[in-house]
Design an enzyme around this catalytic site. Structure first.
Site, short mmCIF file in Angstrom:
data_model
loop_
_atom_site.label_atom_id
_atom_site.label_comp_id
_atom_site.label_asym_id
_atom_site.label_seq_id
_atom_site.Cartn_x
_atom_site.Cartn_y
_atom_site.Cartn_z
N SER A 161 -12.57 39.52 -19.06
CA SER A 161 -11.93 38.34 -18.71
C SER A 161 -11.33 37.58 -19.56
CB SER A 161 -12.75 37.62 -18.05
OG SER A 161 -13.75 38.30 -16.85
N ASP A 164 -14.55 39.02 -11.74
CA ASP A 164 -14.03 37.61 -11.99
C ASP A 164 -12.41 37.32 -11.84
OD1 ASP A 164 -16.45 37.88 -13.41
OD2 ASP A 164 -15.84 37.72 -15.28
N GLN A 203 -10.75 41.05 -12.29
CA GLN A 203 -11.45 42.11 -12.72
C GLN A 203 -11.68 42.99 -11.72
OE1 GLN A 203 -13.44 41.76 -16.49
NE2 GLN A 203 -11.13 41.25 -16.29
N GLU A 253 -20.75 31.92 -20.26
CA GLU A 253 -19.47 32.90 -20.17
C GLU A 253 -18.27 32.10 -19.44
OE1 GLU A 253 -20.98 37.23 -19.03
OE2 GLU A 253 -21.79 35.72 -17.38
N TRP A 286 -14.28 47.98 -6.46
CA TRP A 286 -15.01 46.79 -7.20
C TRP A 286 -14.13 45.58 -7.60
CZ3 TRP A 286 -19.89 44.93 -8.36
CH2 TRP A 286 -19.97 44.08 -9.20
N MET A 287 -14.48 44.55 -7.19
CA MET A 287 -13.70 43.24 -7.93
C MET A 287 -14.74 42.09 -8.41
SD MET A 287 -10.88 40.62 -6.20
CE MET A 287 -12.17 40.33 -4.91
N ARG A 330 -16.80 36.24 -25.76
CA ARG A 330 -15.75 36.50 -24.85
C ARG A 330 -15.16 35.40 -23.74
NH1 ARG A 330 -20.86 38.65 -23.45
NH2 ARG A 330 -21.89 37.77 -21.44
N ASP A 331 -14.16 35.84 -23.15
CA ASP A 331 -13.53 34.99 -21.98
C ASP A 331 -12.77 33.95 -22.60
OD1 ASP A 331 -15.13 36.71 -20.63
OD2 ASP A 331 -16.75 35.44 -20.25
#
Length: 572
Positions: free
Chosen positions: A116, A56, A72, A236, A53-54, A181-182
């Site tokens: 992230s 952001d 990510q 986000e 999985w990949m 977040r982020d």
């Protein structure tokens, strides 16, 4: 953190059975990876890790002449969970070499994931990572990491700050710790303090909380946010950067002064929105130029599948470059498990402010053109009404196509209905198979020989109520995989308004085709649409075809056309 909906029940079960060792592998057994020898959907020149999985992009940057891309990544499975910072390096943004993960889950403050964030080059030139960690209580906290060896151009080892977490949710200021977040790339204000923003939601409103610091460790929340919008939902992956009003060159993130504006971008509801405006460094506030074009109301980076994007300033070439995550359009986990991977990155895009000052233009980085071979040129030709013509002598599964269209007259343009406000809905109603006046015309890509399967990228011109013309750009996936069930695959049709006057301008289209991704740029980058598609055996393994088509009642002139086969990049 564009994907944070994983269930943590498995964590508690693991701990109860085995105890906590500081590096739990979440969901490791949730789906068994079955590698298939026939990777028909794996791309040739788009970035993706070797497996799993990949999502952001995390703070791309250039350091000592080497491009760094962080992302990510779940190194154990094809679904979200176990999130670490994957890391690859490049000298050209096309060919990539994998490096060890930059950040692993190892501390109580990032036990449930290193999510992230961004990179910042400090005044000394030293790189720093700000990222969101999720702790035992599911609170999202902001953390710092720096390179272990500044002399290493590949930055293969990173060290987490002993002062982590730097910023935690504050009940006094009513910060929701589950939606905090982020952190953005930081910028240095004229007062000598660093600023950075963190995405948040307060009472249903999107908020970019603003923080400042003198030493990049002790951060103080500014009394008011950088930007907010009522009832817009969680923001986000915010991004904030300056753009020049006088040149196409990019600006370093801390640039302040005349002849510039700022762009604020937020990711929400699977879409990346941006707005252009003015940042006042003395009052620490961003004000959009046009409130009707604010987040969720106006421009998008992409009108298809493109999310959680991040920009960086390339100081070597003076460009602002955009990366974005392109997720699968698969609703069945077993399908991703069978191929052993999930998620792509779009081709990096150079972005700059359009002359009107209202919107950004986007274009694939020039470096990708070195993969072009065997050009097929066909200029000054006509597409007759109802015609379909094949473009041969090009690898139709891995290609780059550029073309320009024009119509001698617009008398046959269909009437634009007054209740049509959503271009995606109109593209769905007026798909490629629906005959029109001027259009639909464009390309059928990843198509089968008998045209049972295809993805259509096309324009359609309508006449408005005020002697104006409305140009629609569409990407129609409804016939992209005719024998695959819609319950397992998302075959959404995408659409965008293209701000081009067809009376005075030619309609240009550039489309990058790469096995299971189609990226299209209309009007020299005024509108972009990215789609994930999954052709069946009718249109893969040498059976892929590429066509012009015109399903309108009027002929269309192709003034310029070139198609190239694209070599594969080296992405290990």
């Amino acid at each position: 953190m564009g994907y944070l909906s994983s269930v943590w029940f498995g964590v508690l079960v693991f701990i109860s059975l085995h105890g906590y060792n500081g590096n739990i592998r979440l969901f490791e057994a949730s789906s068994r990876i079955v590698e298939t020898p026939d990777q028909i959907y794996r791309t040739g020149y788009h970035f993706q890790p070797a497996k799993y999985w990949m999502n952001d992009p995390n703070g791309p940057m250039i350091y000592m002449g080497i491009y760094h891309f962080f992302y990510q990544h779940n190194p154990y499975d094809v679904q979200a969970g176990n999130i670490v910072w994957g890391h690859s390096t490049s000298t050209d943004l096309v060919n990539w070499t994998p490096q060890p993960p930059a950040l692993l889950r190892s501390e109580p403050y990032d036990f449930k994931g290193c999510f992230s964030g961004s990179t910042t080059l400090l005044s000394s030139g030293k790189p720093a990572i700000l990222y969101t960690g999720v702790d035992f209580s599911d609170n999202q906290v902001q953390n710092l990491a720096i390179p272990k060896n500044l002399a290493d151009p590949y930055l293969t080892e990173w060290v987490k700050s002993p002062y982590n977490p730097l910023i935690t949710p504050n009940s006094v200021n009513k910060i929701d710790g589950k939606n905090f977040r982020d952190p953005t790339t930081a910028w240095l204000n004229p007062d000598g303090y660093w600023r950075m923003a963190v995405g948040n939601q307060q009472n249903g409103s999107g908020v970019a909380l603003l923080y400042k610091s003198k030493n990049f460790i002790d951060w103080i929340q500014v009394e008011h946010p950088l930007h907010f919008q009522n009832n817009s939902g969680m923001w986000e992956c915010p991004d904030f950067f300056p753009v020049s009003t006088s040149t196409e060159k990019g600006l370093e993130t801390s640039t302040m002064g005349p002849n510039m504006k700022h762009v604020f971008k937020a990711s929400k509801a699977s879409t990346d929105y941006y707005t252009v405006g003015t940042y006042n460094p003395n009052k620490d506030i961003f004000i959009p130029d046009n409130v009707s074009l604010d987040i969720g109301l106006g421009y998008r980076y992409d009108y298809g599948k493109f999310y959680a994007s991040k920009t960086f300033f390339d100081s070597v070439t003076n460009r602002r470059i955009l990366f974005g995550w392109v997720n699968e359009s698969v609703n069945n986990l077993e399908i991703n498990s069978a191929k052993g991977w999930a998620g792509l990155q779009g081709i990096p895009r150079r972005i700059w402010l359009e002359k009107s000052g209202n919107q950004l233009l986007q274009w694939p980085i020039v470096e990708i053109e070195k993969l072009r071979i065997n050009p097929v040129v066909e200029d000054n030709t006509a597409l007759m009404p109802g015609s379909v013509r094949e473009i041969s002598e090009v690898d139709a599964a891995q290609a780059d196509v550029e073309m320009s269209f024009s119509a001698k007259t617009l008398e046959n343009a269909e009437k634009w209905e007054g209740n049509w406000t959503n271009p995606q809905q109109v593209c769905s109603i007026k798909g490629a198979s629906v005959k029109g006046g001027i259009g639909p015309f464009g390309l059928l890509v990843l198509a089968s020989k008998d045209i049972q399967e295809y993805t259509a990228v096309f324009f359609r011109i309508f006449k408005g109520d005020y002697n104006n013309f409305i140009v629609l750009m569409c990407s129609d996936q409804t016939r992209s995989s005719s024998h695959l069930p819609s319950s397992d695959y998302d075959k959404t049709t995408y659409g965008a308004f293209l701000n081009v006057d067809p009376l005075r301008e030619k309609l240009s289209l550039r489309t990058l085709i790469d096995h299971s991704i189609v990226e299209s740029f209309g009007g020299e980058g005024k509108a972009c649409i990215t789609a994930r598609v999954y052709p069946t055996n009718l249109a893969v393994d040498g059976a892929t075809h590429l066509y012009f088509f015109n399903n309108g009642s009027q002929s269309i002139h192709i003034s310029k056309f070139t198609a190239w086969t694209m070599k594969s990049a080296q992405i290990n």
